[in-house]
Design an enzyme around this catalytic site. Structure first.
Site, PDB file in Angstrom:
ATOM      1  NE  ARG A  40      -4.351   1.843   2.116  1.00 38.28           N
ATOM      2  CZ  ARG A  40      -4.211   2.921   2.674  1.00 38.28           C
ATOM      3  NH1 ARG A  40      -3.553   3.298   3.623  1.00 38.28           N
ATOM      4  NH2 ARG A  40      -5.587   3.620   2.370  1.00 38.28           N
ATOM      5  CB  ALA A  72      -5.356   5.833  -0.211  1.00 38.61           C
ATOM      6  CB  SER A  73     -10.807   4.257   0.877  1.00 32.62           C
ATOM      7  OG  SER A  73     -11.230   5.128   0.097  1.00 32.62           O
ATOM      8  N   GLY A  74      -9.599   4.580   3.810  1.00 34.65           N
ATOM      9  CA  GLY A  74      -8.867   3.795   4.915  1.00 34.65           C
ATOM     10  C   GLY A  74      -8.974   2.448   4.658  1.00 34.65           C
TER      11      GLY A  74
END
Length: 402
Positions: A40, A72-74
């Site tokens: 990530r 970038a989402s959680g």
């Protein structure tokens, strides 16, 4: 390579991230494996490595005025939506909202060598960054397109799965047309001021949900389905409502200075318990459910004290309003739930909120089932539930089982 602030390697941080997610939700073995595999931090190269694996969204693009364009989402939300999408090897997948490319990398990992992933975004800077990140991490075969995601990508369809990673107020016809029968659509859907990630299955005449999850996403561009107005002279309190709702904006001006009634329910919560399903109960029973937002100055002076200042449900009726509120109990360890009403119908509206608090209290984990009928497809007369009209679909919230 270690994070310079923690001295911890990305591999260790990634393992901790997945373990943290697993402590709060079940994941399929394939989703867990993908999360442990895809790096990530390489999709948010400008962020500290620790931030890349923390439970937070990482903003990557903004508009000139400072509002967020892409992120970038959680990790927990990413994992939950992938789990609900149920990708199988060989699937053809469309992603609306390219983001950093991280989600597309996870999708193609899940789809395997025989699957395909197409990701599309309206902003060329976003797609360029996603393309760079995917190429740099070995996922060159993901197709990255620049265009309006509302139109989908018919040239690479039809799709077994469609996932939307931007907040959608409506469901465009292209998503229905490009999804195979029995396919799954997972998206953050907005209605009545709240957002839920919803997993839909495509049936013969409609979408039918089998999963609902609390979330928040950057709104999709080009879907102006929500409006707002301030209701006090200083502009500190705002009502957000949908375009299909008959909100009398002029009548609500100054409502917070009118007769006030506060009603308390018997239900209490601790500081860590989510209250958002009360909002779902209201949207499934009352057409006049809206979102109220209060500036901290309004809260401090007592002008308006919603349960959550930035987002709480409210009911409106002509020149009257009631909103959801809370207060500390005598022990200070729990909070009591209630409603504040203003105006001629304020007390009646507050009692309606209390009724739904009581319904929620009988089953605090119940979610409604959502059905979405494309415009032009008749909704069965015998179907029980609250219908919400949007330009492209009629959304039906079936009664929550209490």
């Amino acid at each position: 390579m270690n994070d310079t602030t923690t001295g911890t390697s990305p591999e260790v941080l990634r393992e901790r991230m997945v373990d943290r997610i697993l402590a709060n939700q079940r994941l399929t073995p394939s989703v867990e494996a993908a999360l442990r595999h895809v790096e990530r931090h390489r999709y948010v190269p400008d962020a500290p490595i620790a931030d890349a694996y923390a439970e937070q969204a990482v903003i990557t693009h903004t508009f000139p005025d400072g509002t967020h364009l892409s992120c970038a989402s959680g990790p927990t939300v990413v994992a939950a939506m992938l789990n609900a999408l149920d990708v199988q090897p060989g699937h053809r997948i469309l992603e609306i909202g390219a983001g950093t490319g991280y989600n597309a990398a996870l999708l193609v990992t899940l789809a395997g060598a025989d699957g395909t992933v197409t990701t599309i975004d309206i902003d060329p800077d976003v797609t360029a960054a996603a393309r760079r990140n995917l190429d740099a991490t070995g996922f060159e075969r993901v197709m990255v397109l620049t265009g309006d995601g509302a139109h989908g990508a018919p040239e690479h369809g039809p799709y077994d799965r469609i996932i939307v990673t931007v907040g959608a107020w409506d469901i465009p016809p292209a998503w229905w047309d490009q999804l195979v029968p029995g396919g799954r659509l997972v998206l953050p859907l907005r209605w009545r001021g709240t957002t839920r990630a919803v997993a839909f299955v495509k049936r013969d005449t409609h979408f039918e949900s089998d999963w609902v999850y609390l979330c928040g996403f950057i709104p999709m561009l080009g879907q102006p389905g929500e409006q707002n107005t301030t209701i006090d002279t200083d502009g500190l309190v705002t009502i957000h409502y949908d375009i299909d709702q008959a909100v009398d904006v002029k009548a609500l001006q100054g409502v917070l200075t009118r007769e006030k009634t506060t009603v308390w329910a018997g239900a209490t919560v601790d500081a860590n318990e989510s209250l958002d399903r009360i909002w779902l109960h209201l949207t499934a029973t009352h057409d006049d459910t809206v979102r109220i937002e209060a500036d901290q100055r309004a809260v401090t002076t007592g002008l308006c004290t919603p349960a959550i200042a930035s987002r709480s449900p409210a009911l409106v009726d002509g020149n009257s309003l009631a909103y959801f509120t809370i207060r500390r109990t005598e022990t200070s360890e729990r909070w009591q739930l209630g409603a504040v009403g203003h105006g001629w119908s304020g007390e009646q509206l507050a009692e309606r909120i209390i009724n739904q608090i009581d319904n929620w209290d009988r089953n605090r984990t119940a979610d409604p089932q959502l059905l979405a009928y494309p415009t032009g497809t008749p909704v069965p007369d015998a179907l029980d539930g609250k219908a919400i009209s949007k330009p492209n679909v009629t959304l039906v919230l079936r009664n929550i089982d209490v």
